[in-house]
Design a protein around this motif. Structure first.
Motif, PDB file in Angstrom:
ATOM      1  N   LEU A 160       0.527 -18.682 -11.620  1.00 38.72           N
ATOM      2  CA  LEU A 160       0.747 -17.239 -11.717  1.00 38.72           C
ATOM      3  C   LEU A 160       2.139 -16.859 -11.202  1.00 38.72           C
ATOM      4  O   LEU A 160       2.782 -15.937 -11.733  1.00 38.72           O
ATOM      5  CB  LEU A 160      -0.314 -16.493 -10.911  1.00 38.72           C
ATOM      6  N   LYS A 161       2.627 -17.588 -10.200  1.00 44.93           N
ATOM      7  CA  LYS A 161       3.993 -17.342  -9.702  1.00 44.93           C
ATOM      8  C   LYS A 161       5.007 -17.654 -10.797  1.00 44.93           C
ATOM      9  O   LYS A 161       5.951 -16.889 -11.023  1.00 44.93           O
ATOM     10  CB  LYS A 161       4.273 -18.204  -8.471  1.00 44.93           C
ATOM     11  N   GLU A 162       4.800 -18.781 -11.443  1.00 43.21           N
ATOM     12  CA  GLU A 162       5.723 -19.185 -12.509  1.00 43.21           C
ATOM     13  C   GLU A 162       5.744 -18.175 -13.648  1.00 43.21           C
ATOM     14  O   GLU A 162       6.776 -17.954 -14.294  1.00 43.21           O
ATOM     15  CB  GLU A 162       5.321 -20.562 -13.035  1.00 43.21           C
ATOM     16  N   LYS A 163       4.611 -17.555 -13.889  1.00 39.94           N
ATOM     17  CA  LYS A 163       4.518 -16.566 -14.961  1.00 39.94           C
ATOM     18  C   LYS A 163       5.015 -15.190 -14.519  1.00 39.94           C
ATOM     19  O   LYS A 163       5.138 -14.274 -15.346  1.00 39.94           O
ATOM     20  CB  LYS A 163       3.084 -16.455 -15.462  1.00 39.94           C
ATOM     21  N   GLY A 164       5.281 -15.048 -13.219  1.00 43.13           N
ATOM     22  CA  GLY A 164       5.819 -13.788 -12.715  1.00 43.13           C
ATOM     23  C   GLY A 164       4.818 -12.647 -12.694  1.00 43.13           C
ATOM     24  O   GLY A 164       5.210 -11.477 -12.795  1.00 43.13           O
ATOM     25  N   VAL A 165       3.524 -12.958 -12.553  1.00 39.78           N
ATOM     26  CA  VAL A 165       2.503 -11.905 -12.575  1.00 39.78           C
ATOM     27  C   VAL A 165       1.907 -11.648 -11.186  1.00 39.78           C
ATOM     28  O   VAL A 165       0.911 -10.935 -11.050  1.00 39.78           O
ATOM     29  CB  VAL A 165       1.373 -12.241 -13.579  1.00 39.78           C
ATOM     30  N   VAL A 166       2.490 -12.269 -10.173  1.00 39.80           N
ATOM     31  CA  VAL A 166       2.071 -12.001  -8.798  1.00 39.80           C
ATOM     32  C   VAL A 166       3.319 -11.703  -7.973  1.00 39.80           C
ATOM     33  O   VAL A 166       4.434 -12.067  -8.363  1.00 39.80           O
ATOM     34  CB  VAL A 166       1.306 -13.189  -8.171  1.00 39.80           C
ATOM     35  N   TYR A 167       3.130 -11.057  -6.856  1.00 35.93           N
ATOM     36  CA  TYR A 167       4.271 -10.752  -5.985  1.00 35.93           C
ATOM     37  C   TYR A 167       3.791 -10.692  -4.539  1.00 35.93           C
ATOM     38  O   TYR A 167       2.621 -10.387  -4.271  1.00 35.93           O
ATOM     39  CB  TYR A 167       4.940  -9.441  -6.389  1.00 35.93           C
ATOM     40  N   PRO A 168       4.691 -10.969  -3.586  1.00 32.59           N
ATOM     41  CA  PRO A 168       4.318 -10.888  -2.170  1.00 32.59           C
ATOM     42  C   PRO A 168       4.299  -9.433  -1.719  1.00 32.59           C
ATOM     43  O   PRO A 168       5.190  -8.650  -2.060  1.00 32.59           O
ATOM     44  CB  PRO A 168       5.411 -11.683  -1.459  1.00 32.59           C
ATOM     45  N   CYS A 169       3.252  -9.075  -0.983  1.00 34.33           N
ATOM     46  CA  CYS A 169       3.131  -7.713  -0.451  1.00 34.33           C
ATOM     47  C   CYS A 169       3.208  -7.797   1.078  1.00 34.33           C
ATOM     48  O   CYS A 169       2.423  -8.512   1.705  1.00 34.33           O
ATOM     49  CB  CYS A 169       1.808  -7.094  -0.891  1.00 34.33           C
ATOM     50  N   TYR A 170       4.160  -7.058   1.644  1.00 38.78           N
ATOM     51  CA  TYR A 170       4.414  -7.130   3.084  1.00 38.78           C
ATOM     52  C   TYR A 170       3.806  -5.947   3.847  1.00 38.78           C
ATOM     53  O   TYR A 170       4.050  -5.785   5.034  1.00 38.78           O
ATOM     54  CB  TYR A 170       5.928  -7.156   3.328  1.00 38.78           C
ATOM     55  N   CYS A 171       3.028  -5.148   3.159  1.00 40.35           N
ATOM     56  CA  CYS A 171       2.446  -3.964   3.815  1.00 40.35           C
ATOM     57  C   CYS A 171       1.477  -4.389   4.919  1.00 40.35           C
ATOM     58  O   CYS A 171       0.658  -5.288   4.738  1.00 40.35           O
ATOM     59  CB  CYS A 171       1.711  -3.113   2.786  1.00 40.35           C
ATOM     60  N   THR A 172       1.591  -3.716   6.044  1.00 43.82           N
ATOM     61  CA  THR A 172       0.697  -3.996   7.178  1.00 43.82           C
ATOM     62  C   THR A 172      -0.591  -3.187   7.010  1.00 43.82           C
ATOM     63  O   THR A 172      -0.632  -2.225   6.219  1.00 43.82           O
ATOM     64  CB  THR A 172       1.372  -3.614   8.500  1.00 43.82           C
ATOM     65  N   PRO A 173      -1.612  -3.505   7.764  1.00 44.53           N
ATOM     66  CA  PRO A 173      -2.839  -2.690   7.729  1.00 44.53           C
ATOM     67  C   PRO A 173      -2.553  -1.231   8.060  1.00 44.53           C
ATOM     68  O   PRO A 173      -3.175  -0.328   7.493  1.00 44.53           O
ATOM     69  CB  PRO A 173      -3.719  -3.344   8.790  1.00 44.53           C
ATOM     70  N   GLU A 174      -1.595  -1.006   8.960  1.00 41.32           N
ATOM     71  CA  GLU A 174      -1.238   0.369   9.324  1.00 41.32           C
ATOM     72  C   GLU A 174      -0.578   1.078   8.137  1.00 41.32           C
ATOM     73  O   GLU A 174      -0.849   2.265   7.893  1.00 41.32           O
ATOM     74  CB  GLU A 174      -0.284   0.369  10.525  1.00 41.32           C
ATOM     75  N   ASP A 175       0.269   0.343   7.403  1.00 42.89           N
ATOM     76  CA  ASP A 175       0.912   0.925   6.215  1.00 42.89           C
ATOM     77  C   ASP A 175      -0.153   1.331   5.191  1.00 42.89           C
ATOM     78  O   ASP A 175      -0.080   2.430   4.608  1.00 42.89           O
ATOM     79  CB  ASP A 175       1.861  -0.086   5.565  1.00 42.89           C
ATOM     80  N   LEU A 176      -1.111   0.463   4.981  1.00 42.47           N
ATOM     81  CA  LEU A 176      -2.155   0.721   3.982  1.00 42.47           C
ATOM     82  C   LEU A 176      -3.043   1.884   4.394  1.00 42.47           C
ATOM     83  O   LEU A 176      -3.460   2.689   3.555  1.00 42.47           O
ATOM     84  CB  LEU A 176      -2.992  -0.544   3.767  1.00 42.47           C
ATOM     85  N   ASP A 177      -3.323   1.984   5.681  1.00 45.93           N
ATOM     86  CA  ASP A 177      -4.159   3.076   6.182  1.00 45.93           C
ATOM     87  C   ASP A 177      -3.451   4.419   6.018  1.00 45.93           C
ATOM     88  O   ASP A 177      -4.057   5.412   5.604  1.00 45.93           O
ATOM     89  CB  ASP A 177      -4.495   2.832   7.651  1.00 45.93           C
ATOM     90  N   GLU A 178      -2.165   4.437   6.306  1.00 43.20           N
ATOM     91  CA  GLU A 178      -1.387   5.665   6.145  1.00 43.20           C
ATOM     92  C   GLU A 178      -1.306   6.068   4.671  1.00 43.20           C
ATOM     93  O   GLU A 178      -1.431   7.241   4.318  1.00 43.20           O
ATOM     94  CB  GLU A 178       0.025   5.476   6.714  1.00 43.20           C
ATOM     95  N   MET A 179      -1.113   5.057   3.810  1.00 44.92           N
ATOM     96  CA  MET A 179      -1.057   5.293   2.373  1.00 44.92           C
ATOM     97  C   MET A 179      -2.361   5.937   1.893  1.00 44.92           C
ATOM     98  O   MET A 179      -2.364   6.919   1.135  1.00 44.92           O
ATOM     99  CB  MET A 179      -0.836   3.959   1.650  1.00 44.92           C
TER     100      MET A 179
END
Length: 484
Positions: free
Chosen positions: A97-116
């Motif tokens: 999936l990485k080679e196909k470019g259909v995934v990406y790293p997400c650096y959001c913290t639990p706090e970021d997600l909760d605020e979102m």
């Protein structure tokens, strides 16, 4: 197409009726189509998954006679069959999936997600991941990497209409805008349910996925992974939910909590399966029939006959089905099943002689047609093991205190005292003699005698009851009733 279906429980708790139905319908489909039934353990939840629950699940399946063809304990061509042992396979597919470019790293913290999430709710929006890390600039991503910031891998959901072809519901459509970029691997490196399930179903060549409708939204994500990995999609069938009698989701409040509870209550596996088969499915050609053998069910099962509407769990109906199976059991077998319950109630000792077994069998035979579950046996058999009997029911006392009924009991007792053999013929003649002397017949004659001997308005055949109780206990109980 080779039919391959799977039951994939998470060993984080005991099996309940919904799990059992999923396993059973998959098993039926496999047997109907000469296919394979695979047991796969989905233990990606490392903190909650235990070997104790895994063992309990396999014991429940074995008790239900749902034998599997491949599994963690049997092996097979597509093993290993526990997700915790398939890490290398998941990493291999993540790299694709990485080679196909259909995934990406997400650096959001639990706090970021909760605020979102809170901001979205405040704006009246549906909470979902907003894909912010999907569009990070290379410079920002490079900075996070230099900082060794933890991340998860997310699947980049393409902008499209997602169509799931379902064997029960037809085409089910999802707007990709309502399916947020979902996580495939956690920051610890372990994989999520969605990624593991899709990879496992593909690599194990699962042909049909039959599961509850609560997984329908998950399937939208899974088909995206099948497509991205260039695997053929399996066929899907999402069964209706099982609801309690009050219309809410089946739970301990409106039904027993686990399959083990039903087993402890004395439900037979054959009865459980028979009843479960009608939770969402019914053979169209046999609508009026309610009792089916396992062979008949596997012969008639058709996914196309599964309905879309939720199934209502009826505990009373389950007990009725169980009573039908109990009434058909060989009496020796039923007696053997009853022994542990009677020991626990201290009605019999640990060692049961051949003679005692026959005595117990005669008692069990009297109540066989009255029991809805094995757990009822001790209370129904109690009167045959006790030397004395108390009459606590006011209604019973009223009947026994009537003058005519005391005359019936006294006359019956005097004739019974001289009776040498308690055969049906002799007992019939005894009742005729009482009838002639007192001038009553039918229920008016039989009821006071029944109440004096059992303190119950109904029950086993009266002749058989007298024969099992024996002369001494019958006379003692009649004497006590006369004194009321």
């Amino acid at each position: 197409m080779d039919v391959r279906v799977r039951f994939a429980p998470s060993p984080t708790g005991l099996m309940h009726m919904g799990n059992a139905r999923t396993a059973f319908f998959n098993w039926l489909f496999a047997r109907k189509n000469n296919g394979k039934f695979i047991l796969r353990i989905e233990d990606t939840d490392v903190e909650r998954s235990t070997d104790v629950f895994t063992e309990a699940i396999t014991q429940d399946l074995s008790w239900l006679h749902l034998n599997w063809d491949e599994g963690y304990d049997k092996g097979g061509e597509y093993g290993p069959y526990r997700q915790k042992d398939r890490g290398a396979l998941y990493q291999k597919h993540l790299n694709v999936l990485k080679e196909k470019g259909v995934v990406y790293p997400c650096y959001c913290t639990p706090e970021d997600l909760d605020e979102m999430r809170k901001n979205q709710i405040a704006k009246g929006q549906m909470p979902r991941y907003d894909s912010r890390c999907r569009y990070l600039k290379d410079s920002q991503r490079d900075q996070y990497e230099r900082e060794n910031k933890s991340f998860v891998w997310r699947f980049a959901v393409p902008k499209s209409t997602i169509v799931v072809q379902d064997m029960i519901r037809g085409d089910v459509t999802f707007d990709s805008d309502r399916v947020s970029d979902f996580v495939l691997t956690k920051s610890s490196g372990s994989v999520t349910f969605h990624f593991a399930v899709a990879v496992d179903d593909a690599c194990m060549k699962i042909s049909h996925v039959i599961r509850g409708e609560d997984h329908l939204t998950n399937t939208a994500k899974h088909v995206l992974l099948f497509d991205a990995l260039s695997y053929e999609r399996p066929k899907f069938a999402h069964m209706p939910m099982i609801l309690g009698p009050d219309g809410s989701k089946l739970s301990k409040r409106n039904g027993l909590s686990s399959l083990a509870d039903y087993r402890k209550q004395g439900f037979l596996p054959e009865a459980i399966l028979n009843y479960m088969s009608f939770l969402g499915w019914a053979p169209q050609k046999y609508e009026d029939k309610e009792i089916f053998s396992l062979g008949e069910l596997s012969k008639y099962f058709d996914v196309g006959d599964i309905g879309k509407s939720p199934s209502m769990f009826d505990f009373v109906k389950l007990k009725w089905v169980n009573s039908k199976y109990l009434s058909r059991l060989d009496i020796d077998h039923l007696t053997t099943m009853a022994l542990p319950l009677l020991r626990e109630s201290e009605f019999i000792k640990d060692d049961v002689s051949e003679e005692n077994f026959v005595q117990v069998k005669n008692i069990v035979a009297l109540v066989q047609d009255q029991i809805n579950s094995l757990s009822e046996l001790p209370s129904l058999c109690e009167m045959y093991f006790k030397d004395t009997l108390t009459h606590e029911d006011p209604e019973v006392k009223v009947v026994l205190e009537e003058r005519t009924n005391k005359e019936i009991l006294l006359t019956f007792k005097e004739i019974l005292k001289d009776l040498e053999e308690f055969s049906d013929k002799n007992l019939k003649e005894t009742f005729k003699m009482v009838q002639k002397k007192i001038g009553v017949k039918g229920k008016a004659l039989y009821l006071p005698i029944r109440l004096a001997l059992s303190s119950k308005m109904d029950g086993a055949e009266l002749y058989k009851m007298i024969q099992v109780l024996g002369k001494k206990r019958c006379i003692d109980r009649i004497n006590k009733a006369i004194l009321l």
